[in-house]
Design a protein around this motif. Structure first.
Motif, short mmCIF file in Angstrom:
data_model
loop_
_atom_site.label_atom_id
_atom_site.label_comp_id
_atom_site.label_asym_id
_atom_site.label_seq_id
_atom_site.Cartn_x
_atom_site.Cartn_y
_atom_site.Cartn_z
N GLN A 75 49.50 24.11 3.81
CA GLN A 75 50.25 25.15 3.11
C GLN A 75 51.75 25.05 3.33
N THR A 76 52.18 24.23 4.28
CA THR A 76 53.58 24.17 4.67
C THR A 76 54.42 23.42 3.66
N THR A 77 55.57 23.98 3.36
CA THR A 77 56.57 23.30 2.53
C THR A 77 57.91 23.32 3.26
N ALA A 78 58.72 22.33 3.03
CA ALA A 78 60.03 22.27 3.71
C ALA A 78 61.12 22.79 2.78
N VAL A 106 59.29 16.91 19.81
CA VAL A 106 58.32 17.58 18.94
C VAL A 106 58.12 16.78 17.65
N LEU A 107 59.19 16.27 17.08
CA LEU A 107 59.08 15.49 15.84
C LEU A 107 58.22 14.24 16.06
N ASP A 108 58.51 13.50 17.13
CA ASP A 108 57.76 12.27 17.41
C ASP A 108 56.28 12.57 17.62
N ARG A 109 56.02 13.65 18.35
CA ARG A 109 54.63 14.01 18.62
C ARG A 109 53.93 14.45 17.33
N ALA A 110 54.64 15.23 16.49
CA ALA A 110 54.03 15.71 15.26
C ALA A 110 53.72 14.56 14.31
N LEU A 111 54.60 13.57 14.23
CA LEU A 111 54.33 12.41 13.38
C LEU A 111 53.11 11.64 13.87
N ALA A 112 53.00 11.51 15.20
CA ALA A 112 51.83 10.83 15.76
C ALA A 112 50.56 11.64 15.52
N ASP A 113 50.66 12.96 15.65
CA ASP A 113 49.50 13.82 15.39
C ASP A 113 49.07 13.72 13.94
N LEU A 114 50.04 13.68 13.04
CA LEU A 114 49.72 13.57 11.62
C LEU A 114 48.98 12.26 11.34
N HIS A 119 65.95 17.73 10.72
CA HIS A 119 67.36 17.45 10.40
C HIS A 119 68.20 18.73 10.36
N ARG A 120 67.58 19.86 10.10
CA ARG A 120 68.32 21.13 9.99
C ARG A 120 68.67 21.74 11.35
N ILE A 121 68.13 21.22 12.45
CA ILE A 121 68.27 21.84 13.77
C ILE A 121 69.59 21.48 14.42
N ALA A 176 52.42 11.67 3.05
CA ALA A 176 53.84 11.41 2.76
C ALA A 176 54.63 12.72 2.67
N ARG A 177 54.04 13.73 2.02
CA ARG A 177 54.74 15.02 1.89
C ARG A 177 54.98 15.67 3.24
N LEU A 178 53.97 15.66 4.12
CA LEU A 178 54.12 16.28 5.44
C LEU A 178 55.07 15.48 6.33
N THR A 179 55.05 14.16 6.19
CA THR A 179 56.01 13.33 6.94
C THR A 179 57.43 13.70 6.53
N SER A 180 57.67 13.81 5.23
CA SER A 180 59.00 14.18 4.73
C SER A 180 59.38 15.58 5.20
N ALA A 181 58.43 16.51 5.19
CA ALA A 181 58.71 17.88 5.63
C ALA A 181 59.13 17.91 7.09
N LEU A 182 58.45 17.15 7.93
CA LEU A 182 58.80 17.12 9.35
C LEU A 182 60.23 16.61 9.54
#
Length: 327
Positions: free
Chosen positions: A324-327, A179-187, A213-215, A202-208
């Motif tokens: 709207q997403t924040t990490a 999911v992370l790899d796909r989300a980065l590519a989608d971004l 990392h928390r999982i 940059a902010r959304l990349t860091s959030a992903l």
């Protein structure tokens, strides 16, 4: 569709079902960006649904599809082998799907592959929810029971049902990494198509990365539909939900299923709850889902998909949610 393709469909039905009755009507149904879906009427009375898998029926041209790798759980979910594997798995579990009447992958009866399935006469669950929410409530409860059955069915691997049942394995080490790899590519892809994402990249990349990392790692995966909106559920005459568009069915995390269910069912989602979700997994998957629903529609619109305004509205909505997403 011209008269000649209509004739080919009619001949295919006659041959595959060995039914001599004339086909008196052929109607292409709305939806289905990856395959053609047609209703065929026999002798002005009975109807059958035909699924056609062929390049001319697929709006996701090779450049628009996210991946063609069968080991990728999110690869292009189109093809008769994916359909029959998913259909068999759901039927074995007692989850209602349209009855499979016949199928052919040789191209003998029609270019590409064809499957003939039962025509479920009822409305979609989406239509029923809009028209009569009270009547839809017990259907939602039965759908929830089906989902709990599916999410109780586990596999140590993850990926599309056909891939796993034929001995395949995923390339990625985990669902969350996939999911992370796909989300980065989608971004990246979405930002290339919509400049409004540039200041937030940059902010959304860091959030992903932070959310991933928390999982905590997981070793068990459940059977999910993967794209279960109320438009992908028919309601039969007994009020039973009938799942369609099942080619993307896979073993994966239940949280991915629920990210999509929350988006599509909104206030009705609590009736569909199954396992207790991992909040960290859900947070990553929610953001990834929003990014997918920005990049995917924008990719699709590079082709000749007809309902362009609808796809643009999806991309706009999920762009706003992602920002709207924040990490």
């Amino acid at each position: 569709m011209s008269r000649e393709p209509h004739t080919r469909l009619a001949r295919a039905l006659t041959a595959l079902l060995q039914d001599p009755r004339p086909v008196t009507g052929v109607q292409r149904l709305r939806g289905g960006s990856k395959k053609g879906v047609y209703r065929l009427t026999l002798d002005h009375t009975d109807t059958v649904i035909a699924y056609l898998w062929h390049s001319t029926e697929d709006y996701w041209h090779p450049g628009a599809a996210h991946s063609q790798d069968p080991a990728d759980p999110f690869s292009h979910a189109s093809g008769p082998h994916l359909f029959t594997a998913a259909h068999r798995a759901l039927t074995d579990l007692g989850v209602r799907v349209p009855r499979l009447l016949a199928h052919d992958t040789t191209g003998t009866h029609h270019p590409g592959a064809i499957a003939l399935v039962q025509d479920v006469p009822g409305p979609t669950l989406e239509e029923l929810l809009e028209r009569d929410p009270a009547a839809a409530a017990p259907v939602l409860d039965r759908l929830g029971a089906f989902l709990r059955t599916m999410h109780a069915t586990t596999h140590p691997g993850f990926g599309k049902v056909h891939h796993l049942t034929t001995g395949g394995r995923p390339h990625a080490p985990s669902c969350e990494q996939t999911v992370l790899d796909r989300a980065l590519a989608d971004l990246d892809e979405a930002a290339a198509r919509d400049a409004r994402l540039h200041p937030h990249h940059a902010r959304l990349t860091s959030a992903l990365h932070t959310l991933a990392h928390r999982i905590t790692p997981r070793r068990e995966h459940v059977l999910i539909h993967g794209e279960l909106g109320p438009d992908h559920v028919l309601v039969d005459t007994d009020g039973t939900p009938v799942l369609i568009d099942i080619e993307g069915m896979m073993f994966f995390d239940a949280e991915w299923e629920h990210s999509f269910l929350r988006l599509r069912f909104g206030e009705h989602h609590p009736r569909l709850r199954t396992r207790t979700p991992d909040p960290h997994r859900s947070a990553l998957y929610d953001l990834a889902m929003h990014l997918s629903l920005v990049a995917g529609p924008l990719r699709l619109l590079e082709g000749d998909y007809p309902d362009r305004a609808f796809m643009l509205s999806i991309a706009e909505h999920h762009l706003a949610r992602a920002l709207q997403t924040t990490a």
